[in-house]
Design an enzyme around this catalytic site. Structure first.
Site, PDB file in Angstrom:
ATOM      1  N   LEU A   1      43.362 -18.141  11.594  1.00 26.99           N
ATOM      2  CA  LEU A   1      43.524 -16.994  10.565  1.00 26.99           C
ATOM      3  C   LEU A   1      43.716 -15.836  11.167  1.00 26.99           C
ATOM      4  O   LEU A   1      43.183 -15.543  12.374  1.00 26.99           O
ATOM      5  CB  LEU A   1      42.213 -17.083   9.889  1.00 26.99           C
TER       6      LEU A   1
ATOM      7  N   GLU B   1      39.823 -20.871  17.420  1.00 28.97           N
ATOM      8  CA  GLU B   1      39.195 -19.996  16.698  1.00 28.97           C
ATOM      9  C   GLU B   1      37.581 -20.532  16.654  1.00 28.97           C
ATOM     10  O   GLU B   1      37.434 -21.693  16.551  1.00 28.97           O
ATOM     11  CB  GLU B   1      39.610 -19.268  15.470  1.00 28.97           C
TER      12      GLU B   1
ATOM     13  N   LYS C   1      44.526 -18.438   3.972  1.00 31.30           N
ATOM     14  CA  LYS C   1      42.986 -18.463   3.803  1.00 31.30           C
ATOM     15  C   LYS C   1      42.498 -19.345   2.747  1.00 31.30           C
ATOM     16  O   LYS C   1      42.255 -18.874   1.731  1.00 31.30           O
ATOM     17  CB  LYS C   1      42.136 -17.116   3.712  1.00 31.30           C
TER      18      LYS C   1
ATOM     19  N   TYR D   1      40.640 -17.674  -0.524  1.00 31.66           N
ATOM     20  CA  TYR D   1      39.656 -16.581  -0.863  1.00 31.66           C
ATOM     21  C   TYR D   1      39.675 -15.625   0.102  1.00 31.66           C
ATOM     22  O   TYR D   1      40.535 -15.580   1.083  1.00 31.66           O
ATOM     23  CB  TYR D   1      38.404 -17.418  -0.649  1.00 31.66           C
TER      24      TYR D   1
ATOM     25  N   ARG E   1      46.237  -9.705   2.878  1.00 28.47           N
ATOM     26  CA  ARG E   1      46.138 -11.003   3.261  1.00 28.47           C
ATOM     27  C   ARG E   1      46.081 -11.869   2.235  1.00 28.47           C
ATOM     28  O   ARG E   1      46.703 -13.029   2.016  1.00 28.47           O
ATOM     29  CB  ARG E   1      45.112 -11.260   4.089  1.00 28.47           C
TER      30      ARG E   1
HETATM   31  N1  PLP Z   1      38.784 -17.468  11.418  1.00 31.99           N
HETATM   32  C1  PLP Z   1      38.418 -18.358  10.388  1.00 31.99           C
HETATM   33  C2  PLP Z   1      38.672 -19.528  10.412  1.00 31.99           C
HETATM   34  C3  PLP Z   1      37.775 -17.848   9.289  1.00 31.99           C
HETATM   35  O1  PLP Z   1      37.229 -18.407   8.254  1.00 31.99           O
HETATM   36  C4  PLP Z   1      37.454 -16.081   9.447  1.00 31.99           C
HETATM   37  C5  PLP Z   1      36.664 -15.567   8.172  1.00 31.99           C
HETATM   38  O2  PLP Z   1      36.252 -16.153   7.326  1.00 31.99           O
HETATM   39  C6  PLP Z   1      37.967 -15.624  10.280  1.00 31.99           C
HETATM   40  C7  PLP Z   1      38.864 -15.863  11.387  1.00 31.99           C
HETATM   41  C8  PLP Z   1      37.569 -13.853  10.571  1.00 31.99           C
HETATM   42  O3  PLP Z   1      38.479 -13.092   9.578  1.00 31.99           O
HETATM   43  P1  PLP Z   1      38.118 -11.988   8.883  1.00 31.99           P
HETATM   44  O4  PLP Z   1      37.873 -11.077  10.098  1.00 31.99           O
HETATM   45  O5  PLP Z   1      39.111 -11.362   8.251  1.00 31.99           O
HETATM   46  O6  PLP Z   1      36.668 -12.119   8.202  1.00 31.99           O
END
Ligand code: PLP
Length: 286
Positions: free
Chosen positions: A206, A182, A150, A33, A52
């Site tokens: 991620l 994270e 993701k 997603y 991504r």
């Molecule tokens: N880390 C995780 C586990 C996430 O689920 C997300 C966003 O959903 C992020 C980091 C942040 O990613 P982004 O800046 O692309 O939203």
């Protein structure tokens, strides 16, 4: 108001949108997603999310059901049909619905499932929480080893969020081998002596689209950035802490496991990064 959502080539009222019970997203969490934010009715960093997504699909040998341009058009149509000025667009692709349950991937001619919907969030950029900051707890990171993809396997992050709520906090920072990986749905940072510290990219986290943009902007603004992991103790004794994500932009963290970070109020670097990020995002949104 009933939203118009997109399902496999059609724009339909949300009450009429249907996906098979055999869909592999439903049975195996076999799906990926993206969440893209909308500011001033425009898409923030659409190309970062599209790239991504392509990478996630490739890593899982999953077919892309639409090109980048087709996806952009669907995003734009949904923004328009639902009158979104500030909000989010959720996109999900799964390995489709082969018509029965089987661990083995289905034949290549089974089409992927493509679903998109909007989330209307007026005031997203002006979120008052950015002025007060949030509180986090630490929890062990027991997710799988490919967090760089993701996927829709979000049960543990969801549990982490519930553990945080039960502790009177807003989110959980996950810890593996003594180091923060994270947040449940965001990338984690600390600030020490003016230096912005965040974990380096690997399969452990991620690769946040907001992370990439914020680090680029920080470097352009002559701020010092160090990409390395840190412990909860180091974060508790940092000058500032914050997280980034497409839905919260840059969000200050003012308490970790009951210990105030810095003055216990949002710090100047997080506030500045939020401002720079929002300004730049509005300028380059498409
Ligand atoms: N880390 C995780 C586990 C996430 O689920 C997300 C966003 O959903 C992020 C980091 C942040 O990613 P982004 O800046 O692309 O939203």
């Amino acid at each position: 108001m009933t939203r118009t959502v997109y399902v496999n080539g059609e724009y339909v009222p949300e009450t009429e949108a249907k996906v098979s019970v055999f869909d592999r997203g439903f049975l195996f969490a076999d799906g990926v997603y993206e969440v893209t934010s909308v500011l001033d009715g425009k898409l923030v960093d659409f190309d970062g999310h599209a790239k991504r997504l392509e990478r996630s699909l490739n890593e899982l040998e999953m077919k892309a059901p639409a090109t980048r341009d087709e996806l952009l058009e669907i995003h734009r149509q949904l923004v328009e049909k639902n009158g979104i000025v500030e909000g989010l667009i959720y996109l999900q692709i799964t390995r489709g619905a082969p018509g029965d349950r089987d661990f083995a991937y289905p034949a290549a001619d089974v089409p992927s499932t493509l679903v998109l919907f909007t989330q209307n969030k007026p005031g997203l950029a002006d979120n008052p929480t950015a002025k007060t900051g949030i509180k986090v707890i630490s929890v062990p990171d027991v997710r799988w080893g490919r967090r760089d993809i993701k996927t829709v396997q979000l049960l543990y992050p969801s549990m982490g969020k519930m553990m945080a709520k039960a502790a009177g906090c807003d989110d959980a920072w996950m810890v593996e081998d003594g180091k923060v990986t994270e947040g449940t749905s965001n990338n984690a940072y600390i600030v020490k002596g003016g230096k912005i510290i965040t974990r380096e990219l690997s399969n452990d986290i991620l690769h946040g689209i907001t992370r990439a943009a914020v680090l680029k902007l920080a470097r352009e603004a002559q701020m010092e950035v160090e990409e390395r992991s840190f412990t909860i103790e180091e974060a508790q004794s940092a000058d500032e802490a914050f997280f980034t994500s497409a839905s919260a932009f840059v969000m200050p963290v003012v308490e970790i496991d009951g210990v105030a970070v810095g003055s216990g109020t949002p710090g100047p670097i997080a506030a500045r990064l939020r401002e720079i990020y929002l300004d730049e995002s509005r300028k380059v949104a498409i």
